[in-house]
Design a protein around this motif. Structure first.
Motif: not given
Length: 370
Positions: A266-271, A338-341
């Protein structure tokens, strides 16, 4: 009204605190007694037990501490009876809370569950107990409503409370740009799980000498514990009570399974998901758990959005490979974003989850009194 709320870990403390705030807006006479943490206590609720005194992780750890667990259950029952709440509100933490729910129902108390146990992952038979002793179930994951439907149990989807929590935080630091050189390290909240994973995660820092690796310290764990672990690494530090600030600045993250994986998304950080448990506990869990993924992001999206490195696959070499892809592969970064959105859209369907849950609880109890 009088509310008795039980949460057994850090995420439950967060969601419990926001639920209490919303209940207080609806009910000027709200009197809350709780098991939880500092955040719930900060709302003005009376804290009975802190979650750090309840945190036993894994089958072996639980077995070793059965005497303490049963003692806590007995104390909890007595405390509830003395308080005489209008409702018992349970937040996840199923091993403890379902025992209390069964007892409370027999005592004639109204039992409300906010944030369902992960019965869709394992111990599905617990749904029978939930149907028998929970008067109202509020769920926060979109697929849970359909899961319970097949059991002919009507539950209410309120959306995920983290969406608003993180939106509010990001608004407060609006304009801050992530650093290209910060990697967040979120190794869990309990000492035994941190010791399993963090040393492996820290080894990765040697392969990225131009990056700063920042460990998010768990609440209730002393600084000396982290100092010893990070001392050998020149580009590693830690922060206390600043996990969201860290995630707002990070370019990538290594995260253990759990709520933190969703917060990071939700912070748009790849993990990269890093999980390793005790050998015995892992082998038992492997045979019992029925889901394809351990990461909430992947579970909700029903596909591998972010890489999971589990048990024997969790090596410094494998993490390094995945972290390089996450940091330097533009196509991979764009796909994750894109998946996070899409993930956030799914979780936002209920609106402000804490407010919706509080309204549902208050209305339910008001109608029950009528």
């Amino acid at each position: 009204m009088r509310y008795y709320i039980i949460a057994g870990e850090a995420s439950g403390d967060l969601h419990g605190s926001n639920l209490i705030k919303e209940l207080q807006l609806l009910d000027n006479a709200a009197n809350v007694r709780c098991w939880g943490g500092d955040k719930m206590q900060a709302t003005g609720a009376t804290l009975v037990k802190h979650y750090r005194d309840l945190a036993f992780m894994g089958f072996v750890e639980v077995a070793k501490n059965l005497k303490t667990i049963f003692k806590n259950i007995a104390f909890c029952k007595q405390d509830i009876l003395q308080f005489k709440p209008d409702a018992l509100i349970l937040i996840d933490y199923p091993g403890f809370n379902l025992r209390i729910a069964k007892w409370a129902k027999a005592e004639g108390l109204k039992v409300i569950y906010y944030i369902s146990p992960q019965v869709w992952a394992w111990k599905e038979s617990r749904v029978k107990l939930i149907k028998e002793c929970v008067d109202k179930m509020l769920v926060i994951l979109p697929f849970e409503k359909e899961f319970y439907k097949k059991w002919n149990y009507d539950v209410e989807y309120v959306g995920h409370p983290l969406v608003k929590v993180i939106d509010d935080f990001r608004s407060s630091v609006d304009g801050r740009q992530p650093s290209e050189k910060i990697v967040a390290v979120l190794p869990g909240s309990r000492k035994q799980e941190i010791l399993k994973k963090l040393p492996i995660m820290l080894e990765v820092s040697k392969n990225f000498p131009d990056h700063q690796f920042v460990v998010a310290k768990a609440p209730g764990v002393e600084e000396s514990f982290y100092n010893e672990l990070i001392a050998p690494y020149s580009n590693v530090s830690f922060v206390s009570n600043k996990t969201y600030q860290l995630l707002s600045e990070a370019k990538a993250a290594m995260v253990t399974s759990g709520t933190a994986t969703l917060e990071t998304a939700l912070f748009n950080v790849p993990e990269v998901i890093c999980y390793k448990g005790g050998t015995v506990s892992y082998q038992i869990a492997k045979r019992l758990i029925k889901v394809k993924y351990i990461c909430l992001v992947n579970l909700i999206m029903d596909k591998e959005v972010v890489k999971e490195l589990i048990q024997d696959d969790l090596t410094a070499e494998n993490i390094t490979k995945e972290l390089k892809e996450t940091l330097y592969n533009n196509d991979k970064q764009q796909q994750i974003q894109s998946d996070y959105v899409a993930l956030k859209n799914l979780l936002s369907q209920g609106g402000n989850a804490s407010a919706k849950a509080a309204k549902s609880i208050y209305t339910f109890l008001t109608n029950a009194r009528a």
